[in-house]
Design an enzyme around this catalytic site. Sequence first.
Site, short mmCIF file in Angstrom:
data_model
loop_
_atom_site.label_atom_id
_atom_site.label_comp_id
_atom_site.label_asym_id
_atom_site.label_seq_id
_atom_site.Cartn_x
_atom_site.Cartn_y
_atom_site.Cartn_z
CG ASP A 101 -7.31 2.33 6.59
OD1 ASP A 101 -6.60 1.32 6.55
OD2 ASP A 101 -6.89 3.49 6.55
CG ASN A 107 -1.69 -3.45 1.14
OD1 ASN A 107 -2.30 -2.53 0.59
ND2 ASN A 107 -1.67 -3.56 2.47
NE ARG A 134 -5.29 5.43 7.44
CZ ARG A 134 -4.27 4.78 7.97
NH1 ARG A 134 -3.34 5.43 8.59
NH2 ARG A 134 -4.18 3.47 7.84
C1 FPP Z 1 -7.56 -1.41 3.35
O1 FPP Z 1 -8.58 -1.99 4.17
C2 FPP Z 1 -7.90 -1.60 1.95
C3 FPP Z 1 -7.12 -2.20 1.03
C4 FPP Z 1 -5.78 -2.74 1.32
C5 FPP Z 1 -7.57 -2.41 -0.36
C6 FPP Z 1 -8.32 -1.26 -0.96
C7 FPP Z 1 -8.93 -1.75 -2.19
C8 FPP Z 1 -10.17 -1.48 -2.59
C9 FPP Z 1 -11.11 -0.54 -1.95
C10 FPP Z 1 -10.60 -2.19 -3.82
C11 FPP Z 1 -10.83 -1.35 -4.98
C12 FPP Z 1 -9.90 -0.23 -5.15
C13 FPP Z 1 -9.30 0.07 -6.31
C14 FPP Z 1 -8.44 1.27 -6.41
C15 FPP Z 1 -9.51 -0.78 -7.50
P1 FPP Z 1 -8.22 -3.26 5.05
O2 FPP Z 1 -8.19 -4.48 4.21
O3 FPP Z 1 -6.91 -2.97 5.75
O4 FPP Z 1 -9.40 -3.39 6.04
P2 FPP Z 1 -9.27 -3.45 7.60
O5 FPP Z 1 -8.60 -2.15 7.96
O6 FPP Z 1 -10.67 -3.53 8.09
O7 FPP Z 1 -8.46 -4.66 7.93
#
Ligand code: FPP
Length: 215
Positions: free
Chosen positions: A2, A50, A167
């Site tokens: 996150d 997502n 987390r």
């Molecule tokens: C959640 O943070 C993160 C994701 C939905 C994507 C995670 C992906 C990566 C770290 C890219 C690379 C990973 C792999 C396995 C190739 P968020 O977008 O919800 O951020 P926020 O909580 O600040 O809104």
Amino acid sequence: MDGNGRWAQRRGLPRTEGHTAGEENLAAIVRASVARGVDYLTVFGFSTENWVRPRREVRHILGLHRKLFGRVSELNDLNVRVQWIGRPFDDPAARTPTYVQRAIQKAISDTAQNTGMTLTVAFDYGSRTEIAHAARRVVGQHKTPNVAVMSRAMYIPDMPHVDVLVRTSGETRISNFLLWQAAGSPSYFTNNPWPEFSEDDLDAAIALAHKFRSR
Ligand code: FPP
């Protein structure tokens, strides 16, 4: 993982830049985990929920998965075996594009001989979808569901129980991640957003796992 979006927004950058920084930090945390002798590292890269994000962001995250799964020579140097956990590609509700499927399959086969850490990437993964899928399999096999039978029907039946859940970014909610496999596991929470998840965080999470194991 996150907090990628918030990390970027705090810097006046588009959310996609946060995911890029997140992928880079994941590569660093994989190296740090190998150095510490971690056997299993499982990361939540993209959930079944997502897909509703803006198309541009989804495309960007998918591209980062292709990039990560393409880091085969680096993973081989580290003796890391890649696994994937998620909704089967032939599931009627699955939406994983072919190029991501290919990248996943290639990374799995190109690292299958490695004997060190297992890096499992959860992509198009949701725990409740996994448990429902396992229940359908058990019913289809005309078996009586119990814990052992259900465990064997999960996407990766031989996945070990989770030692510690992590987390980031100040989130203290339970998410739809490995609910079956992490029942009773300790959780490590950090305020650091994923791009700033540090080696100190990793050490603290490992220490928590050891503390609960020795009880
Ligand atoms: C959640 O943070 C993160 C994701 C939905 C994507 C995670 C992906 C990566 C770290 C890219 C690379 C990973 C792999 C396995 C190739 P968020 O977008 O919800 O951020 P926020 O909580 O600040 O809104």
